[in-house]
Design an enzyme around this catalytic site. Structure first.
Site, PDB file in Angstrom:
ATOM      1  N   CYS A 188      -2.284  -1.662   9.226  1.00 57.85           N
ATOM      2  CA  CYS A 188      -1.369  -1.133   8.212  1.00 57.85           C
ATOM      3  C   CYS A 188      -1.253   0.356   8.464  1.00 57.85           C
ATOM      4  O   CYS A 188      -2.267   1.055   8.580  1.00 57.85           O
ATOM      5  CB  CYS A 188      -1.942  -1.405   6.814  1.00 57.85           C
ATOM      6  SG  CYS A 188      -1.108  -0.526   5.481  1.00 57.85           S
ATOM      7  N   ASN A 189      -0.014   0.850   8.577  1.00 58.22           N
ATOM      8  CA  ASN A 189       0.179   2.274   8.822  1.00 58.22           C
ATOM      9  C   ASN A 189      -0.292   3.120   7.646  1.00 58.22           C
ATOM     10  O   ASN A 189      -0.906   4.173   7.833  1.00 58.22           O
ATOM     11  CB  ASN A 189       1.653   2.562   9.121  1.00 58.22           C
ATOM     12  CG  ASN A 189       2.023   2.267  10.554  1.00 58.22           C
ATOM     13  OD1 ASN A 189       2.016   3.151  11.409  1.00 58.22           O
ATOM     14  ND2 ASN A 189       2.343   1.013  10.841  1.00 58.22           N
ATOM     15  N   SER A 190       0.000   2.673   6.417  1.00 61.18           N
ATOM     16  CA  SER A 190      -0.400   3.449   5.243  1.00 61.18           C
ATOM     17  C   SER A 190      -1.927   3.579   5.179  1.00 61.18           C
ATOM     18  O   SER A 190      -2.460   4.669   4.920  1.00 61.18           O
ATOM     19  CB  SER A 190       0.118   2.793   3.965  1.00 61.18           C
ATOM     20  OG  SER A 190       1.527   2.758   3.942  1.00 61.18           O
ATOM     21  N   CYS A 199       5.530   0.639  10.093  1.00 58.78           N
ATOM     22  CA  CYS A 199       4.989  -0.268   9.088  1.00 58.78           C
ATOM     23  C   CYS A 199       4.911  -1.634   9.760  1.00 58.78           C
ATOM     24  O   CYS A 199       5.898  -2.070  10.381  1.00 58.78           O
ATOM     25  CB  CYS A 199       5.889  -0.329   7.856  1.00 58.78           C
ATOM     26  SG  CYS A 199       5.402  -1.604   6.651  1.00 58.78           S
ATOM     27  N   THR A 200       3.777  -2.286   9.659  1.00 58.59           N
ATOM     28  CA  THR A 200       3.608  -3.546  10.394  1.00 58.59           C
ATOM     29  C   THR A 200       4.426  -4.688   9.800  1.00 58.59           C
ATOM     30  O   THR A 200       4.520  -5.751  10.409  1.00 58.59           O
ATOM     31  CB  THR A 200       2.115  -3.941  10.476  1.00 58.59           C
ATOM     32  OG1 THR A 200       1.538  -3.927   9.161  1.00 58.59           O
ATOM     33  CG2 THR A 200       1.359  -2.970  11.379  1.00 58.59           C
ATOM     34  N   HIS A 201       5.036  -4.476   8.623  1.00 61.39           N
ATOM     35  CA  HIS A 201       5.972  -5.481   8.096  1.00 61.39           C
ATOM     36  C   HIS A 201       7.286  -5.486   8.891  1.00 61.39           C
ATOM     37  O   HIS A 201       7.927  -6.534   9.021  1.00 61.39           O
ATOM     38  CB  HIS A 201       6.316  -5.189   6.629  1.00 61.39           C
ATOM     39  CG  HIS A 201       5.264  -5.582   5.646  1.00 61.39           C
ATOM     40  ND1 HIS A 201       4.087  -4.890   5.515  1.00 61.39           N
ATOM     41  CD2 HIS A 201       5.224  -6.588   4.738  1.00 61.39           C
ATOM     42  CE1 HIS A 201       3.354  -5.449   4.564  1.00 61.39           C
ATOM     43  NE2 HIS A 201       4.013  -6.477   4.073  1.00 61.39           N
ATOM     44  N   TYR A 205       0.816  -1.208   0.000  1.00 63.24           N
ATOM     45  CA  TYR A 205       0.000   0.000   0.000  1.00 63.24           C
ATOM     46  C   TYR A 205       0.855   1.266   0.000  1.00 63.24           C
ATOM     47  O   TYR A 205       0.389   2.336  -0.367  1.00 63.24           O
ATOM     48  CB  TYR A 205      -0.898   0.020   1.241  1.00 63.24           C
ATOM     49  CG  TYR A 205      -2.178  -0.795   1.124  1.00 63.24           C
ATOM     50  CD1 TYR A 205      -2.492  -1.531  -0.011  1.00 63.24           C
ATOM     51  CD2 TYR A 205      -3.084  -0.809   2.178  1.00 63.24           C
ATOM     52  CE1 TYR A 205      -3.664  -2.264  -0.095  1.00 63.24           C
ATOM     53  CE2 TYR A 205      -4.270  -1.534   2.107  1.00 63.24           C
ATOM     54  CZ  TYR A 205      -4.557  -2.254   0.975  1.00 63.24           C
ATOM     55  OH  TYR A 205      -5.723  -2.971   0.888  1.00 63.24           O
TER      56      TYR A 205
END
Length: 275
Positions: free
Chosen positions: A78-80, A190-192, A47
């Protein structure tokens, strides 16, 4: 707001890919009786390089699907998407379910523990350019200095390679950026990124010759979700933590990572957002 959903209804979680699994895994740890429905929008990942309008369209479509599954709470993991679509999703959902994001719980932690400190932040271009963390932190009026740096290739690299040494050179370039010097803590926006949290710390220390706190939102968000459910009397006291995974496009890397995160065989159901 009091949703018309019983406590046994599931928690809906969505992200563009595997990043939200870090949050989902933390929620399973903190709320072991909750039933989970996870949507990975793998057809549109990442995203972070999409327009605000596109992210909003994806998010509302996914929220609609999770409402159909009768979720009592929808977590934008998700941060985005939290930056671009949280208010819109909340308006769309109305009183049908609780809605939460991954940004506000992290800002609350900064408020509690990092007044008058210098904080670094890494995230996608969408998250960094939205300036949402800076706006929220400035509103605290606690003399927190925020220095952000867009690390846009990281999420895609993590999707592709996981915690692999191929990311070392990428991290070395990103983490040696002048914006991230002399900070007290680094927000993984970012959660990744928690997938490679230890690698990020090692590379930061190597590049800057000082150690820092790593602020990983996964546990913070899981605790916030627990508190929100308690506040609304929606904690599931009798569940068995069933987990159902949907993806908009099947990818073997998502399936493999889901198995790795939860230590069990995972069945993915294909659910295209648009036919």
């Amino acid at each position: 707001m009091k949703p018309n959903h019983a406590s046994t209804q599931p928690i809906g979680i969505f992200d563009s890919g595997i990043g939200g699994l870090t949050v989902a895994h933390a929620i399973v740890r903190y709320l072991p009786k909750e039933n989970i429905i996870y949507f990975g929008d793998t057809a549109h990942l990442p995203y972070g390089d999409k327009s605000t309008a596109a992210i909003q369209a994806y998010s509302v479509k996914i929220a609609h699907m999770l409402l159909q599954q009768e979720c009592k709470l929808i977590l934008i993991a998700c941060n985005s998407a939290s930056a671009a679509a949280y208010e819109l999703v909340k308006e769309y959902i109305g009183s049908k379910a609780l809605v939460t994001n991954v940004i506000d719980p992290t800002v609350r932690l900064l408020k509690e523990k990092y007044a008058s400190r210098h904080i670094g932040l890494i995230g996608t271009r969408q998250t960094v350019n939205s300036h949402i963390y800076k706006k929220k932190i400035d509103e605290l009026n606690l003399n927190i200095r925020l220095s952000s740096h867009a690390t846009n290739l990281l999420a895609s690299a993590i999707e592709e390679f996981g915690d692999h040494q191929v990311l070392d050179s990428l991290l070395r370039v990103y983490l040696s950026h002048p914006n991230l010097r002399n900070i007290d803590a680094l927000v993984l926006a970012c959660t990744h990124y928690p997938v490679i949290k230890n690698k990020i710390l090692e590379q930061y220390v190597s590049s800057n010759h000082n150690t820092i706190d790593i602020i990983d939102s996964s546990d913070i968000v899981a605790q916030a979700v627990k508190k929100q459910l308690e506040t609304h009397n929606l904690l599931n006291a009798n569940g068995v933590c069933s987990k159902h995974f949907y993806v908009s496009d099947y990818t073997e890397s998502f399936a493999a990572n889901a198995r790795l995160f939860f230590g069990e065989e995972i069945t993915l159901e294909h659910y295209p957002l648009w036919d």
